[in-house]
Design a protein around this motif. Structure first.
Motif, PDB file in Angstrom:
ATOM      1  N   ALA A  88     172.871  65.613 131.688  1.00  0.00           N
ATOM      2  CA  ALA A  88     172.676  66.774 130.823  1.00  0.00           C
ATOM      3  C   ALA A  88     172.856  68.100 131.546  1.00  0.00           C
ATOM      4  N   GLU A  89     172.437  68.168 132.806  1.00  0.00           N
ATOM      5  CA  GLU A  89     172.389  69.447 133.527  1.00  0.00           C
ATOM      6  C   GLU A  89     173.533  69.658 134.513  1.00  0.00           C
ATOM      7  N   GLY A  90     174.313  68.627 134.793  1.00  0.00           N
ATOM      8  CA  GLY A  90     175.385  68.762 135.784  1.00  0.00           C
ATOM      9  C   GLY A  90     174.849  68.486 137.178  1.00  0.00           C
ATOM     10  N   ILE A  91     175.366  69.205 138.149  1.00  0.00           N
ATOM     11  CA  ILE A  91     174.928  69.023 139.538  1.00  0.00           C
ATOM     12  C   ILE A  91     173.704  69.893 139.779  1.00  0.00           C
ATOM     13  N   ILE A  92     172.612  69.249 140.149  1.00  0.00           N
ATOM     14  CA  ILE A  92     171.361  69.944 140.394  1.00  0.00           C
ATOM     15  C   ILE A  92     170.852  69.581 141.782  1.00  0.00           C
ATOM     16  N   ALA A  93     169.875  70.337 142.248  1.00  0.00           N
ATOM     17  CA  ALA A  93     169.223  70.036 143.515  1.00  0.00           C
ATOM     18  C   ALA A  93     167.730  69.881 143.260  1.00  0.00           C
ATOM     19  N   ILE A  94     167.179  68.816 143.773  1.00  0.00           N
ATOM     20  CA  ILE A  94     165.735  68.599 143.704  1.00  0.00           C
ATOM     21  C   ILE A  94     165.171  68.976 145.064  1.00  0.00           C
ATOM     22  N   VAL A  95     164.220  69.899 145.046  1.00  0.00           N
ATOM     23  CA  VAL A  95     163.633  70.423 146.280  1.00  0.00           C
ATOM     24  C   VAL A  95     162.184  69.972 146.342  1.00  0.00           C
ATOM     25  N   ARG A  96     161.812  69.353 147.461  1.00  0.00           N
ATOM     26  CA  ARG A  96     160.436  68.894 147.654  1.00  0.00           C
ATOM     27  C   ARG A  96     159.840  69.560 148.856  1.00  0.00           C
TER      28      ARG A  96
END
Length: 96
Positions: A88-96
């Motif tokens: 749905a969102e395309g290329i995303i980054a998950i930051v932890r």
């Protein structure tokens, strides 16, 4: 640090900021296209003044670390960054 999502437009913005910083230009002058390939992973092609810059996954993470430091005002080296292709969102980054 709790989990945050950096959506595709901000991933693009991060690449613009990195290329502009390295080239001493304005981020608005950079055009970016993100890509994902099963064999090579995540990448970006950025154009500035007719010159192409190719960023592999590690350079995308470098751009995101700069973005995290400058725009989220967080320690970029303490952040764990995972790029993800979201339907749905395309290329995303998950930051932890």
């Amino acid at each position: 640090m709790e989990q945050q999502i950096i959506y595709e437009q901000d991933v693009v913005n991060a690449v613009c900021v990195l290329i502009a910083k390295e080239s001493r230009a304005m981020p608005d002058d950079v055009e970016v296209e993100l890509a994902y390939d099963d064999d090579t992973g995540f990448s970006a092609d950025a154009e500035l003044n007719g010159k192409m810059h190719h960023l592999d996954t590690s350079r995308l993470v470098e751009a995101l670390r700069l973005w995290i430091e400058q725009y989220l005002d967080q320690d970029p080296m303490a952040a764990g960054i995972q790029l993800k292709l979201d339907d749905a969102e395309g290329i995303i980054a998950i930051v932890r």
